[in-house]
Scaffold this motif. Structure first.
Motif, PDB file in Angstrom:
ATOM      1  N   TYR B 256      41.293  38.485  32.615  1.00  0.00           N
ATOM      2  CA  TYR B 256      41.296  39.053  34.163  1.00  0.00           C
ATOM      3  C   TYR B 256      40.917  37.829  35.136  1.00  0.00           C
ATOM      4  N   PHE B 257      39.450  37.723  35.093  1.00  0.00           N
ATOM      5  CA  PHE B 257      39.014  36.406  35.770  1.00  0.00           C
ATOM      6  C   PHE B 257      39.089  35.335  35.142  1.00  0.00           C
ATOM      7  N   ASN B 258      38.729  34.199  35.778  1.00  0.00           N
ATOM      8  CA  ASN B 258      38.940  32.748  35.164  1.00  0.00           C
ATOM      9  C   ASN B 258      37.719  32.999  34.185  1.00  0.00           C
ATOM     10  N   ASN B 332      34.148  43.456  47.263  1.00  0.00           N
ATOM     11  CA  ASN B 332      33.479  44.539  47.791  1.00  0.00           C
ATOM     12  C   ASN B 332      33.967  45.904  47.019  1.00  0.00           C
ATOM     13  N   ASP B 334      35.954  48.109  47.379  1.00  0.00           N
ATOM     14  CA  ASP B 334      37.498  48.510  46.874  1.00  0.00           C
ATOM     15  C   ASP B 334      38.056  47.660  45.889  1.00  0.00           C
ATOM     16  N   GLU B 335      37.695  46.408  46.112  1.00  0.00           N
ATOM     17  CA  GLU B 335      37.955  45.221  44.662  1.00  0.00           C
ATOM     18  C   GLU B 335      37.373  45.903  43.464  1.00  0.00           C
ATOM     19  N   THR B 748      45.357  24.724  20.798  1.00  0.00           N
ATOM     20  CA  THR B 748      46.489  24.176  20.994  1.00  0.00           C
ATOM     21  C   THR B 748      47.633  24.073  19.896  1.00  0.00           C
ATOM     22  N   VAL B 759      47.917  38.194  27.738  1.00  0.00           N
ATOM     23  CA  VAL B 759      47.638  38.843  28.954  1.00  0.00           C
ATOM     24  C   VAL B 759      47.792  40.377  28.837  1.00  0.00           C
TER      25      VAL B 759
END
Lengths: 474, 864
Positions: B256-258, B332, B334-335, B748, B759
């Motif tokens: 989701y996030f880096n 925030n 909302d996020e 790799t 994902v």
């Protein structure tokens, strides 16, 4: 489109019928040859050059991607009314992202000046962009779909807010194939500081075959892995290896006639051998002149890194790479606080080389056939966030395009008095994408791929009603 | 559709004129009408009208998405539809662009056919089938879609050739071939067959001994016994478990996030999957455990967790496989809420995709355009997971864990841990107390030139807390930076009695630490913690801040036969969990569920043959591919259910068929008729997938580490930026399934050979052919190291170069070399010997080069 020259006609049959002895010699002679012509395209591979839908104006793309949402009213879109009303409340509704920090109207602290013969108004932060004002189309009326970074990134790269869709570089490759097979056709030059926000999704092939995805050259260390033979394997030893391997695979292929995959794998060993020579050559900028190096700012610590990647982008396109994308680490343009300071730093780092790339392509006669696109994923708001920042804005952002038949010294579209909303000649991201494909000779309505039971496309025209924007083109 | 107020007189006139005005939706519609509506009218409304007059926007207050709404009309309250006099219908005037009425749709006139369809619809009363949802109707084209009908045991088709079939399933293939006048291929030779089935079932090459044993076995059931041996191997679960993990979207990181933070306990689910495959756990049970293991186990947040419960709870990690950034959300509110809903959406998508073979995301924002899944039904499905994944009762991933212990043991463990914490703290504090004055004394000693006041000033500066120091104090500390540094060793040297006390304290702490209870084993799970299920709503346009009507848990109506509704049973006494997920599992695993068995047998067929009977394994819906052999798919599904959902039984059924044992040799006639081999006239040639390639390299080189399970073997970014395994790591030679599956850091070598960076989930991989793969096999340190080990292995096995040469082919390709291969090998070795002549390690290098080329050759990389 003029089909690439197959002067080194490396067709499968030719490949297979060469005697074992001459094969290695040929490969070797090629290892050392600098050949910028289209070399060794596979006869039927997925990257074989394909005929475009119509005559293209450009054949290559360099996208200078500015993560985070560059602030248009501080860079490209001057607003006298905003300056006049600085400090006052914005009258009307604004879509803000960080609800609790919405402040008053915030004037740009930067002066705008007319640039070039066209008198295009550009911020004092962009003295180098001002030098190419007569080469670019500046679009001030862009809009996008989301104020969320990831969703907006997916939109600008792949047409919709959803993950899992192919980026437009992948679509271009799918539609046109590669001009060379000794270099990846879709190269990503990422920042040594790390991956951009949303990482490899920014160059994903989504539901298209994996071969169309971007190949990230590493920003530090070795840009392409496994290019050097193992220690102790001499040139001669490698030649013998390839000959032996070719014999083994030849025997195998006789048992499996007409198998294109096996044939492709056999030729790939030869292509791999060629890449061993071409990749280091492309990456070696030591033979660029001092004047060129200075042009890109390689002599200054602040500009050197980004400048080097812009220069690499030119070298790649010069050698027939179809699609090059530059990324910054994280999302530096995301100036939620200290907007002015952030912009000063970023423009000091990137302005010179972005402009140098256009100038350099132009003097080498490459600009007409190359699209240079400078853009972020959305814009920013005219009101402050906190005291000195700006929040996300999807209703207006600015970008510029150069080369590839786009107009020169032209400003397209306009926003309202505060640069909150694009109001005139609005260009949606899908319209931009339709136009970019059009310039490359592809019809966005016809460039489709079966997915989830229907023919999906970059712009999904039935849903989005995307359209080519002819006003942008000369 | 904006209604101009100037129209009011006309409409009023119509009213007063006594024109027959039909109220939309009153009419009873026939099945034909419904089909007409679903094929012609609903798509038209969805595509042209709903954007402005649908669930999201109601321009002029008008909605066109249900009978009630249509009847209600717009803000002006005017009637849209006049059934008896369609030409007076406002709706039709608008779409015909007649004067005096706003032109609709504003962006362009509909096609003539569409206007004609709308006219017919108005004549039919402007009805909406059911309550406005295609899925609730059990009619329309979806009602006839093959995959939405329960599979029925098909009769075996008649065939001309009565000799070829070995299994009933062969009849279906043969009938397909005979219909085109084609013949199947003869059986593959035994060497080919054992290599094929061994890679197929365990993802590794057969050993030369296994090959020879099979060749020597003249009994009629020789092949069946090979299959049984492989199915009984623990390697089987590692191979087939990996397919399941891909389908389930398994990863060792949150994505989701880096940051892509770690999922350190996910491996327990991975091992559970491997175990389940090895045990031949019935598929219905396997899925039930994954959806509702916590409910099966009777888990309560405050209750005991026994080992038996732990197995069931581990299974629920299935519902945690989707990316989950909520541990890192810092935006925030909302996020943060959006990030949480994203987890719910991601996991629901995996559930529906992997278990039902349907795409569902479209219905998050609107009616699904291709499948009979209504917007509302999407949220009914969400409501099943909602008690476990309610954004208002959120637990971040790292806290969604339980310890395997009884409640009493957990409290006892906590009590003991706290006590030792306190004891250690007290000991450390006692030492600090002693050290304080001694440290002061030592510092004073270091300033012999200062008077008492001066020394006091220095000490005051040392004691002043950071940030509260005066500029003078800062300057003083900077000036004497070295003199005021007092290490523990300094103290010990100056005050031997301190050193003695310190050592005693250290020993005491060590003794205390020895008594610290070992950490309880933890697992990451999904479970409901509150007995009051939260209320869920339709989210308009998929926006979490736009709740629409309340929804109850439910499943798409189109998939419910008359005998198989979703039934949520009353909660047993003392159970916290709502039972919704158990109900979902019961509904799914019902023998007449149209999709559950078909999706799985199709996937198993795909892994055996490279392509499924339906080539889109995660989409059997109306937008998916048509099955090449629908009766065969049904036959397998029915057999699968009949066997009690035994996957190994299904393998046996498929593997002992004649179609599986065919040769892969090209024959001109069928190749011309069916180049893609959709009729299965031969066995397809397939490249080893990423994991099989790496595992086979290790197996052939004699290095494969056979240990099963455990925490992942970490990947790392090498200096050149590629992702690799540290060769020195103790687990570096374990099978690929045990390597860290970090979403942003895919090994790799595996990535190059098409391993996905998960994902979502992945039921089908691409097989790419890229020069970067060739570079990896020629130049990577991994491939070189395997070649070196392979050469070393052969050196150990035999000194005779001819035997060695043959052994290399046997190990890597499952057969001895042909004369030409032997000849080429000898010539190559001679040539390399000449190149390396003077090198003392020449012989070793020649053999290493030889081994590396064998491992890069297509005879190794492909399975026939």
């Amino acid at each position: 489109m003029k089909r690439p020259l197959l002067d080194f006609a490396w067709t499968r049959r030719a490949f297979l019928t060469r005697s074992a002895g001459s094969l290695g010699a040929l490969a070797l002679s090629h290892l050392l040859a600098e050949d910028s012509r289209a070399a060794g395209a596979q006869p039927t591979g997925p990257l074989t050059p394909k005929a475009p839908h119509h005559a293209p104006r450009a054949k290559a793309v360099i996208c200078l991607f500015q993560h985070g949402g560059p602030s248009q009213m501080d860079l490209f879109d001057p607003k006298a009314e905003l300056t006049k009303r600085h400090g006052q409340a914005y009258e009307g509704q604004l879509e803000v992202h960080f609800h609790t920090q919405a402040g008053k109207l915030l004037a740009s602290p930067f002066q705008f000046r007319p640039a070039g013969a066209s008198g295009m108004q550009l911020s004092e932060l962009l003295p180098h962009t001002a030098r190419i004002a007569d080469d670019i189309t500046l679009v001030r009326s862009m809009t996008t779909e989301s104020v969320d970074h990831e969703a907006a990134l997916r939109t600008i790269h792949s047409g919709k807010i959803f993950a899992g869709r192919p980026t437009w570089g992948s679509w271009v490759l799918y539609g046109l194939g590669s001009l060379r097979q000794d270099l990846p056709a879709y190269v990503v030059l990422s920042d040594p500081g790390g991956l951009p926000v949303d990482g490899p999704n920014n160059w994903s092939s989504g539901f298209l075959p994996a071969i169309y995805q971007g190949t990230p050259f590493r920003a530090s260390g070795v840009p392409v892995t496994n290019v050097q033979p193992p220690a102790g394997v001499t040139v001669e030893a490698r030649r013998n290896q390839l000959e032996f391997l070719n014999e083994l695979n030849g025997v195998h292929l006789e048992k499996h006639p007409r198998n294109e995959e096996l044939a492709a794998r056999i030729s790939n060993y030869e292509l791999a051998a060629r890449m061993q020579a071409t990749v280091p050559e492309v990456l070696d900028i030591s033979r660029e002149t001092a004047e060129t190096r200075t042009l890109y700012g390689l002599d200054q610590p602040q500009t050197a890194e980004y400048g080097k990647r812009c220069l690499l982008a030119r070298r790649l396109v010069e050698r027939g790479v179809r699609f090059v994308q530059l990324f910054l680490s994280g999302q530096p343009w995301d100036t939620h606080s200290k907007n002015a300071e952030g912009l000063r730093n970023l423009t000091a780092r990137t302005d010179q080389a972005s402009a140098a790339l256009v100038l350099d392509l132009k003097r080498r006669g490459l600009l007409d056939s190359t699209i240079v696109l400078w853009t972020g994923e959305f814009g920013r708001l005219p009101i402050s966030q906190g005291t000195d920042g700006r929040d996300h804005n999807r209703h207006a952002f600015s970008l510029w395009l150069a080369g590839g038949g786009f107009k020169k010294g032209y400003v397209h579209g306009a926003t309202d008095d505060f640069s909150y909303r694009a109001v005139q000649d609005v260009v949606r991201v899908v319209d931009l994408q339709a136009t970019l494909l059009h310039v490359l000779g592809l019809d966005h309505r016809r460039l489709t791929y079966p997915h989830d039971g229907r023919d999906d496309s970059l712009t999904d025209v039935d849903v989005t009603k995307a359209r080519v924007v002819p006003e942008l083109l000369a | 559709m904006k209604l101009d107020s100037s129209l009011i007189p006309i409409l009023v006139g119509l009213w007063l004129g006594g024109a027959s005005v039909s109220v939309a939706g009153e009419r009873q519609s026939s099945p034909d009408d419904v089909r007409f509506f679903e094929t012609r009218i609903r798509p038209l409304l969805v595509n042209h009208c709903f954007a402005c007059h649908g669930p999201d926007k109601q321009k002029s207050g008008l909605r066109l998405d249900s009978a009630e709404a249509l009847h209600r009309g717009g803000a002006t309250g005017q009637v849209l539809i006049v059934t008896s006099q369609p030409e007076h219908s406002l709706l039709l005037k608008a779409v015909r662009h007649q004067g005096g009425v706003p032109k609709m749709p504003p962006k362009g006139k509909l096609k003539d056919q569409e206007i004609a369809d709308l006219t017919r619809w108005v004549q039919l009363g402007g009805f909406f089938p059911g309550r406005g949802s295609p899925a609730r109707t059990n009619s329309g084209p979806a009602a006839k879609h093959w995959a939405f009908q329960p599979p029925v045991d098909p009769p075996l088709p008649p065939v001309k050739d009565l000799q070829w079939s070995r299994s009933p399933l062969d009849r279906f293939i043969l009938a397909g071939l005979e219909a085109k006048g084609l013949r199947p291929s003869p059986p593959a030779d035994r060497r080919t067959l054992i290599r094929r089935v061994t890679f197929d079932l365990i993802g590794l090459p057969p050993s030369p001994d296994e090959v020879e044993a099979f060749l020597a076995d003249a009994s009629p059931d020789a092949f069946a016994r090979v299959v049984d041996r492989l199915l009984a191997s623990p390697r089987y679960g590692e191979r087939w478990g990996k397919y399941w993990l891909d389908t389930a979207g398994y990863a060792d990181s949150n994505g989701y996030f880096n940051a892509d933070s770690d999922r350190p306990l996910a491996f327990r689910y991975r091992d559970y999957v491997i175990r389940s495959f090895n045990q031949d756990k019935p598929y219905d049970r396997f899925v039930t455990e994954q959806l509702a293991g916590d409910e099966l186990a009777g888990y309560r947040p405050d209750g005991d967790v026994t080992d038996a419960m732990a197995e069931l709870l581990t299974a629920t990690h299935f519902l945690r496989n989707a990316p989950d950034g909520t541990g890192e959300s810092d935006g925030n509110p909302d996020e943060v809420r959006t990030d949480r809903f994203t987890v719910l959406e991601g996991n629901l998508q995996i559930v529906v995709n992997s278990l039902m073979g349907l795409t569902i995301q479209c219905a998050r924002c609107h009616e699904h355009k291709f499948e009979p899944i209504a917007h509302e039904e999407y949220y009914q499905l969400q409501a099943i997971l909602y008690p476990a994944y309610c954004p208002e009762r959120w637990t971040v991933p790292k806290d969604r864990i339980v310890s395997i212990a009884s409640q009493a043991r957990r409290s006892e463990h906590q009590r003991l841990t706290q006590r030792i914490d306190q004891q250690v703290k007290a000991l450390q504090e006692s030492l600090t107390t002693i050290a304080g004055p001694l440290r002061e004394q030592l510092i004073e000693d270091r300033f012999p030139d200062l008077d008492a006041a001066g020394r006091a000033t220095v000490l005051a500066a040392v004691h002043a807390p950071k940030g509260k120091r005066t500029p003078e104090q800062e300057a003083l500390l900077k000036k004497h930076a070295k003199a005021i540094q007092v290490s523990d060793d300094d103290l010990g040297q100056r005050f031997p009695e301190y050193a003695r006390v310190r050592n005693e304290v250290r020993q005491a702490i060590a003794a205390r630490e020895k008594e610290r209870p070992r950490p309880l084993e933890t697992i990451s799970i999904v479970a409901e913690k509150d007995s009051r299920p939260p209320v869920h709503h339709v989210l308009l346009r998929g926006q979490h801040n736009a709740p629409g009507k309340e929804v109850q848990p439910g499943v798409p109506a189109m998939l419910c036969g008359p005998t198989n509704p979703l039934q949520i049973l009353p909660r047993p006494e003392g159970q916290i969990s709502s039972g919704r997920r158990t109900a979902l599992a019961r509904w799914l695993t019902s023998s007449d569920h149209p999709l559950f068995a078909r999706v799985m047998v199709n996937r198993i067929w795909q892994h055996h043959f490279g392509v499924g009977l339906v080539s889109t394994p995660d989409n059997l819906g109306q937008s998916g591919a048509r099955p090449s052999h629908p009766e065969l798919l049904d036959y397998l599904a029915v057999e699968f259910v009949r066997s009690g959902f035994r996957i190994k039984t299904l393998h046996r059924l498929i593997l002992t068929s004649a179609v599986y044992r065919q040769s892969g040799t090209l024959r001109e006639e069928p190749f011309a008729a069916d180049p893609d081999n959709r009729l299965w006239w031969r066995f397809p040639l397939r490249r080893l997938d990423a994991e099989a390639l790496r595992d086979a390299l290790l197996a052939v080189s004699g290095e494969l580490d056979p240990r099963i399970g455990g925490p992942y073997v970490p990947t790392r970014r090498a200096g050149d930026g590629s992702v690799e395994i540290d060769e020195k790591h103790e687990g570096a030679r374990k099978r690929s399934i045990y390597l860290q599956q970090r979403r942003t850091q895919v090994t790799t070598l595996l990535e190059l050979f098409d391993a996905p960076a998960l994902v979502g989930n992945c039921s089908k991989r691409n097989t790419s052919t890229m020069p970067l793969q060739s570079l990896a096999l020629l130049n990577s340190s991994f491939s070189r190291a395997r070649a070196e080990a392979f050469a070393h292995r052969m050196e150990q096995e035999t000194p005779d170069p001819e035997k060695r040469l043959a052994l290399a082919f046997r190990l890597a390709c499952g057969r001895p070399p042909s004369e030409r291969e032997r000849d080429a090998s000898r010539r190559f070795q001679t040539a390399q010997q000449a190149v390396y002549g003077q090198d003392p390690a020449a012989a070793r290098k020649v053999w290493t080069d030889f081994c590396q080329m064998i491992l890069a050759s297509n005879a190794f990389l492909y399975v026939e």
